[in-house]
Structure formats: structure tokens, C-alpha cells
Design a protein around this motif. Structure first.
Motif: not given
Length: 372
Positions: A227-233
Motif C-alpha cells: 500500500k502507499a507509505a503515506s495515507p496522503s499519497t
């Protein structure tokens, strides 16, 4: 007892009060009201216009789900009760139908079927004489045109068609789902989360922008979801698929070298970690030979070289077997030549006489040699 109006719409319970000399309340009835008149007009209008709500839909089922479920449990008996209902429905002179005493689950079926027909029903008398009475009401217009058996068939066909559509949708959706993780099958006994994380962390760190969640499934499989390392990404599924495909070789090598699991394959996972797609499921049958050819060939061993004049171990082993076989044949032959003795006592006496005779000869020979 229960008394009703002429159309069976109104009902009232009262004591029977019947005696040998008096009928009590058995002949009493209630008077119809305005609601009864309205329902009767609607019924006659539906009959005059030949209105059938079932005619608009060929797959319409006029019975409740509970009725059909109970019908499936006892088809033959349920068909007999349905036949009684239809005879009662077509007889305009009959206003009440009484059934014999029966168990509770059978009475439940009668109540449910009466509701589907537009009848009113009630259980009467205490156990073990409790039975069901069915009454015609203004709700009743005509019996259902479809039988219970026909509706069960329609229901089964509809369920099969719905299951087929759902399965086709699931397959279509799963084939379009992008890979977003790894599936480890048959993991090593005692493998822990920390050990697996420590072994794969170097490979995970080599892929910036992605984080990996490790989960142990109840099926004794392990899934690693990217998954994306950052939720905003926001990372597109196609980008995640390209990343895990590039990682497949190194991750599989670590899993095999460290003996973490027997298999490692790409997979597609949803938010609940349900496996929507497996890599092996998408491989066609045409690559079957490639699967065989790609498997590792067994190790080859060179046969040991013998020195000059040295016998082969197979030759020595063969001669030993031959000698043992020869000894076994001689023993069997000797046992076959022995003649069974009929009189054991006579045989023992004869053997003792021979021993005494031999002993006497030896004694005489010894005395002669001493005298000389």
C-alpha cells in the motif's frame, strides 16, 4: 368458540354454552359492516375484470419464503394439504375448513399457506387435540394459479441464475484486479511475524513509496499487502502491480533460501484481505510444458569406478543370495526324505539298543587294548 360474520371478515370469540337441550351460541353470527361491503365489492370487481396479479409476471411467486421452505421439507404431505385448500377455495358454499389434530410444525405450515391464499386461520383446542380451522375472508379472491411445486422450481431456477451471474461478475472482477501483494503458502512451522518481517525488510526498503502489511490468514497462509507509505499519497493500482511484479523474484528467492514457506506467488487482496486473484489461476493451460520444464531437475550422481580385479558389490551380493538359496533347497530335500514313524515307543527302544550295542563294543575294544 369463534363466531364470524357472513363474509368471515369480522370474528369474535365467545363461550359455546351448548347443552343437550340448547345449542347455545353455536348458531350465532355477527353482522357485516361497511368494511365488509367494501371488500366484497372489490372482490366482485376483480372477478368481473378477471384481474390476476400473477399474470403480469411469469416468475411471480404468490407464496411466502417460509411456506416454500416448509414445503421443501415435506413435499408429499404439503401437496395433500394444498389440495385441500384448493378444493375449499373453489367451493363457494364452504366458509370454514377444519383439519385434524397435528403437530405444531405442521400447523405452522397451514397458517402460512392460509395467509398466502387470503384465508384466515386459527388453532383451536388444547393439546393433543389442537387443530387448525381455516376461514374465508374478503381478502380471498381466488386461489393462486401456480402450485407450490411450480413456485419451488421457479425459485430454484432464479437462485441458480443469480448464483451464475454473481460468479461471472466475481470472475470478471477478479480478472481485472491488479496484483497488490504476495501470498506465501505452507509457511514454515513456528514462523513468527517478527522473523518474517526481519528477513523481508531489506527488500521492502528497496521499494520507496510503498509499505507492506503482513497478515496470517486462518487458512494457514500468509499475505503481504502493498500500500502507499503515506495515507496522503495516491498510488494507482497499476503502479503497485508493477512494483510487486518487480519484487517477485527477489522476495521468492528470500522465501526459498530462508525456507520461510514452500510457495510464493502474486495475489490481489481487497480491504478485508480476501484473495480476489492468484497468479497461478491466471496462467493458461498452454504454458503447461513451461511449468514442467521450469521445475528443477533432480541431482545427478556419478557411479563409483572399480579398480582392476575388484568385484562389483552387486556380484558379491548375488553370490550370497545364491548360496543361501542352495542351502534352503538342501534342507527342504532332507526334510522330505525323512520317513514318519508309526510307533514312537518301538523306535525309542530300538535306538537305545543300538546305543547299548555300540557302548559294549567300545568297552570290549578298550579292555583288549589294556590287556595287551
Amino acid at each position: 368458540m369463534l363466531i364470524t360474520c357472513e363474509c368471515q371478515h369480522l370474528k369474535q370469540e365467545m363461550k359455546c354454552n351448548a347443552f343437550k337441550s340448547s345449542e347455545g351460541n353455536s348458531k350465532k353470527s355477527l353482522g357485516c359492516d361497511d368494511e365488509c361491503a367494501r371488500l366484497e365489492r372489490n372482490r366482485k370487481l376483480a372477478l368481473a375484470l378477471n384481474i390476476d396479479p400473477e399474470a403480469s409476471k411469469d416468475d411471480y411467486i404468490p407464496y411466502s419464503t417460509d411456506t416454500l421452505k416448509m414445503f421443501r421439507e415435506n413435499v408429499k404431505w404439503s401437496q395433500e394439504q394444498e389440495r385441500e385448500f384448493r378444493v375449499f377455495a373453489t367451493d363457494d358454499a364452504e366458509k370454514r375448513l377444519r383439519f385434524k389434530a397435528m403437530p405444531s410444525h405442521q400447523r405452522t405450515f397451514l397458517h402460512s399457506l392460509a395467509q398466502d391464499f387470503g384465508f384466515d386461520s386459527e388453532s383451536m383446542d388444547p393439546e393433543p387435540h389442537r387443530h387448525v380451522a381455516v376461514f374465508k375472508t374478503p381478502r380471498f379472491v381466488s386461489p393462486p394459479t401456480k402450485t407450490l411445486k411450480e413456485c419451488v422450481r421457479i425459485q430454484s431456477d432464479a437462485e441458480a441464475a443469480a448464483a451464475s451471474v454473481l460468479d461471472e461478475q466475481r470472475r470478471s472482477r477478479s480478472n481485472n484486479e491488479a496484483y497488490n501483494g504476495f501470498l506465501l503458502g505452507h509457511p514454515r512451522f513456528g514462523l513468527t511475524f517478527d522473523v518474517l518481517r526481519s528477513e523481508l525488510t531489506p527488500q521492502f526498503n528497496a521499494t520507496p513509496g510503498l509499505a507492506f502489511d503482513i497478515s496470517f490468514l486462518p487458512t494457514e497462509e500468509i499475505v503481504i499487502k502493498a500500500k502507499a507509505a503515506s495515507p496522503s499519497t495516491n498510488i494507482q493500482p497499476s503502479a503497485i502491480e508493477a512494483a510487486v511484479k518487480a519484487m517477485k523474484g527477489p522476495v521468492a528467492a528470500i522465501v526459498s533460501t530462508k525456507r520461510l514457506a514452500e510457495t510464493c506467488q502474486l495475489c490481489s487482496l481487497d480491504a478485508s484481505l480476501n484473495i480476489l486473484r492468484r497468479a497461478l489461476e491466471d496462467e493458461g493451460a498452454s504454458d503447461g510444458w513451461n511449468r514442467v520444464a521450469s521445475k528443477a531437475v533432480g541431482p545427478r550422481y556419478a557411479l563409483p569406478q572399480r579398480g582392476v580385479g575388484e568385484k562389483s558389490v552387486y556380484t558379491v551380493l548375488g553370490s550370497k543370495i545364491k548360496d543361501a538359496k542352495k542351502k534352503k533347497e538342501e534342507l527342504e530335500k532332507a526334510m522330505a526324505e525323512e520317513v514318519p514313524v508309526d510307533d514312537w515307543a518301538e523306535e525309542v527302544r530300538r535306538e537305545e539298543e543300538e546305543e547299548e550295542e555300540i557302548g559294549g563294543r567300545d568297552k570290549e575294544a578298550g579292555t583288549g587294548s589294556g590287556g595287551s
